[in-house]
Design a protein around this motif. Structure first.
Motif, PDB file in Angstrom:
ATOM      1  N   GLU A 133       8.268  58.419 -17.425  1.00 46.46           N
ATOM      2  CA  GLU A 133       7.995  57.537 -16.677  1.00 46.46           C
ATOM      3  C   GLU A 133       6.868  57.240 -16.170  1.00 46.46           C
ATOM      4  O   GLU A 133       5.779  56.887 -15.477  1.00 46.46           O
ATOM      5  CB  GLU A 133       8.802  57.443 -14.718  1.00 46.46           C
ATOM      6  CG  GLU A 133       9.286  58.611 -13.884  1.00 46.46           C
ATOM      7  CD  GLU A 133      10.000  59.303 -14.596  1.00 46.46           C
ATOM      8  OE1 GLU A 133      11.168  59.601 -15.059  1.00 46.46           O
ATOM      9  OE2 GLU A 133      10.990  59.969 -13.265  1.00 46.46           O
ATOM     10  N   TYR A 180       4.932  55.291 -18.620  1.00 47.90           N
ATOM     11  CA  TYR A 180       5.162  54.492 -18.334  1.00 47.90           C
ATOM     12  C   TYR A 180       4.014  53.646 -17.421  1.00 47.90           C
ATOM     13  O   TYR A 180       3.508  52.912 -17.106  1.00 47.90           O
ATOM     14  CB  TYR A 180       6.864  54.047 -18.184  1.00 47.90           C
ATOM     15  CG  TYR A 180       7.291  52.757 -17.502  1.00 47.90           C
ATOM     16  CD1 TYR A 180       7.632  52.416 -16.218  1.00 47.90           C
ATOM     17  CD2 TYR A 180       6.878  51.453 -18.474  1.00 47.90           C
ATOM     18  CE1 TYR A 180       7.678  51.210 -16.172  1.00 47.90           C
ATOM     19  CE2 TYR A 180       7.838  50.026 -17.750  1.00 47.90           C
ATOM     20  CZ  TYR A 180       8.201  49.856 -16.964  1.00 47.90           C
ATOM     21  OH  TYR A 180       8.210  48.931 -16.387  1.00 47.90           O
ATOM     22  N   ARG A 217       0.737  50.835 -17.702  1.00 49.01           N
ATOM     23  CA  ARG A 217       1.021  49.694 -16.694  1.00 49.01           C
ATOM     24  C   ARG A 217      -0.056  49.325 -16.133  1.00 49.01           C
ATOM     25  O   ARG A 217       0.038  48.325 -15.085  1.00 49.01           O
ATOM     26  CB  ARG A 217       2.342  49.445 -15.284  1.00 49.01           C
ATOM     27  CG  ARG A 217       4.186  49.543 -16.274  1.00 49.01           C
ATOM     28  CD  ARG A 217       4.739  49.245 -16.028  1.00 49.01           C
ATOM     29  NE  ARG A 217       4.620  47.797 -15.238  1.00 49.01           N
ATOM     30  CZ  ARG A 217       5.696  48.345 -13.700  1.00 49.01           C
ATOM     31  NH1 ARG A 217       6.592  48.989 -13.073  1.00 49.01           N
ATOM     32  NH2 ARG A 217       4.955  46.561 -13.215  1.00 49.01           N
ATOM     33  N   SER A 241       5.366  44.327 -16.240  1.00 53.10           N
ATOM     34  CA  SER A 241       6.088  44.107 -17.814  1.00 53.10           C
ATOM     35  C   SER A 241       7.179  43.533 -17.628  1.00 53.10           C
ATOM     36  O   SER A 241       8.299  43.132 -17.122  1.00 53.10           O
ATOM     37  CB  SER A 241       6.305  45.504 -18.168  1.00 53.10           C
ATOM     38  OG  SER A 241       7.482  45.612 -17.792  1.00 53.10           O
ATOM     39  N   SER A 242       7.707  43.797 -19.115  1.00 53.02           N
ATOM     40  CA  SER A 242       9.209  42.976 -19.786  1.00 53.02           C
ATOM     41  C   SER A 242      10.346  43.004 -19.132  1.00 53.02           C
ATOM     42  O   SER A 242      11.702  42.685 -19.271  1.00 53.02           O
ATOM     43  CB  SER A 242       9.051  42.393 -20.776  1.00 53.02           C
ATOM     44  OG  SER A 242       9.234  43.985 -21.596  1.00 53.02           O
ATOM     45  N   ARG A 243       9.820  44.745 -18.370  1.00 49.38           N
ATOM     46  CA  ARG A 243      11.481  45.458 -17.894  1.00 49.38           C
ATOM     47  C   ARG A 243      11.304  45.666 -16.589  1.00 49.38           C
ATOM     48  O   ARG A 243      12.291  46.404 -15.861  1.00 49.38           O
ATOM     49  CB  ARG A 243      10.706  46.798 -18.186  1.00 49.38           C
ATOM     50  CG  ARG A 243      10.820  46.903 -20.062  1.00 49.38           C
ATOM     51  CD  ARG A 243      10.596  48.618 -20.129  1.00 49.38           C
ATOM     52  NE  ARG A 243      10.871  50.050 -19.285  1.00 49.38           N
ATOM     53  CZ  ARG A 243      10.736  51.414 -19.663  1.00 49.38           C
ATOM     54  NH1 ARG A 243       9.639  51.473 -20.997  1.00 49.38           N
ATOM     55  NH2 ARG A 243      11.291  51.795 -18.365  1.00 49.38           N
ATOM     56  N   ASP A 244      10.363  44.774 -15.562  1.00 50.94           N
ATOM     57  CA  ASP A 244      10.550  44.450 -14.609  1.00 50.94           C
ATOM     58  C   ASP A 244      11.883  43.841 -14.370  1.00 50.94           C
ATOM     59  O   ASP A 244      11.746  42.394 -15.405  1.00 50.94           O
ATOM     60  CB  ASP A 244       9.146  44.010 -13.893  1.00 50.94           C
ATOM     61  CG  ASP A 244       8.158  45.399 -13.581  1.00 50.94           C
ATOM     62  OD1 ASP A 244       8.835  46.605 -13.956  1.00 50.94           O
ATOM     63  OD2 ASP A 244       6.771  45.258 -13.659  1.00 50.94           O
ATOM     64  N   PRO A 245      12.298  43.579 -12.715  1.00 50.90           N
ATOM     65  CA  PRO A 245      12.698  42.689 -12.762  1.00 50.90           C
ATOM     66  C   PRO A 245      12.579  41.032 -12.577  1.00 50.90           C
ATOM     67  O   PRO A 245      11.646  41.252 -12.072  1.00 50.90           O
ATOM     68  CB  PRO A 245      13.912  43.022 -11.708  1.00 50.90           C
ATOM     69  CG  PRO A 245      13.221  44.096 -11.233  1.00 50.90           C
ATOM     70  CD  PRO A 245      12.314  44.190 -11.733  1.00 50.90           C
ATOM     71  N   THR A 246      12.807  40.125 -12.293  1.00 53.01           N
ATOM     72  CA  THR A 246      12.355  38.786 -11.904  1.00 53.01           C
ATOM     73  C   THR A 246      11.871  38.517 -10.716  1.00 53.01           C
ATOM     74  O   THR A 246      13.176  38.954 -10.787  1.00 53.01           O
ATOM     75  CB  THR A 246      13.455  37.693 -12.795  1.00 53.01           C
ATOM     76  OG1 THR A 246      13.687  38.234 -14.126  1.00 53.01           O
ATOM     77  CG2 THR A 246      12.553  36.203 -12.764  1.00 53.01           C
ATOM     78  N   GLU A 295      18.115  40.846 -11.414  1.00 53.08           N
ATOM     79  CA  GLU A 295      18.421  40.629 -12.891  1.00 53.08           C
ATOM     80  C   GLU A 295      18.254  38.988 -13.598  1.00 53.08           C
ATOM     81  O   GLU A 295      17.624  38.330 -14.460  1.00 53.08           O
ATOM     82  CB  GLU A 295      19.254  41.493 -13.284  1.00 53.08           C
ATOM     83  CG  GLU A 295      18.492  42.417 -13.435  1.00 53.08           C
ATOM     84  CD  GLU A 295      17.372  43.479 -14.126  1.00 53.08           C
ATOM     85  OE1 GLU A 295      17.020  42.566 -15.054  1.00 53.08           O
ATOM     86  OE2 GLU A 295      16.428  43.983 -13.808  1.00 53.08           O
ATOM     87  N   LYS A 301       5.667  35.927 -14.846  1.00 50.42           N
ATOM     88  CA  LYS A 301       4.496  37.438 -15.063  1.00 50.42           C
ATOM     89  C   LYS A 301       3.329  36.820 -14.388  1.00 50.42           C
ATOM     90  O   LYS A 301       2.782  38.052 -13.753  1.00 50.42           O
ATOM     91  CB  LYS A 301       5.303  38.583 -16.467  1.00 50.42           C
ATOM     92  CG  LYS A 301       6.726  38.304 -16.677  1.00 50.42           C
ATOM     93  CD  LYS A 301       7.248  39.266 -15.205  1.00 50.42           C
ATOM     94  CE  LYS A 301       8.579  39.659 -16.218  1.00 50.42           C
ATOM     95  NZ  LYS A 301       9.286  40.068 -15.234  1.00 50.42           N
TER      96      LYS A 301
END
Length: 163
Positions: A28, A31, A35, A45-50, A102, A127
């Motif tokens: 992390e 990571y 960021r 990022s694309s890994r974050d929840p919407t 999500e 995003k």
């Protein structure tokens, strides 16, 4: 073979694993560092929840977000978990709250039963809008000399004043 006393070994391990040590890195850490950009602004990022934009009654934005989070706490105490991460309202956006989850289905399920929220159409926040959405805005209430103002509350409510 090198032999160390128990004290020396303990000191070596403390030095090796202390916070901020360059010997140990965590996934992390890497990571988060990827960021970050100039000025410590976090880029989504694309890994974050919407984050989903949910319509609600105008003037009831904070109340609606609070009700949603209270529902989360109440259901969690009963052993059921809503699949949302957070809910918030912004002062400068009227008639909408934002829910982090999500899937859109999770947002719709969480909003069921809250009468101030209209979850029929729930678009995701793109995003590139997220960082703009979460920036801090400062409010400037400057009154210059000679400006007229109306007193809104207190003993002189409704009177005119000159600054």
């Amino acid at each position: 073979m090198l032999e160390l006393s128990e004290e020396e070994l303990e000191k070596l391990l403390e030095e090796h694993y202390k916070p901020g040590s360059s010997f140990v890195t965590y996934a992390e850490d890497l990571y988060d560092s990827k960021r970050m950009t100039e000025g410590n602004v976090v880029i989504p990022s694309s890994r974050d929840p919407t984050i989903w934009k949910v319509k609600c009654m105008v003037g009831r934005e904070r109340h609606s977000a609070f009700c949603l989070m209270q529902k989360y706490v109440d259901l969690h105490a009963l052993g059921t978990k809503l699949q949302i991460i957070s809910a918030f309202a912004l002062e400068h956006v009227k008639g909408f709250i934002y829910v982090e989850a999500e899937r859109q289905f999770d947002v719709n399920e969480a909003c069921k039963g809250i009468c101030t929220v209209y979850s029929s159409r729930v678009p995701p926040v793109t995003k590139n809008e997220v960082s703009h959405l979460l920036t801090v805005r400062s409010k400037h209430n400057e009154v210059s000399v000679g400006t007229w103002a109306r007193v809104k509350n207190g003993k002189y409510m409704g009177d005119l004043a000159q600054g």
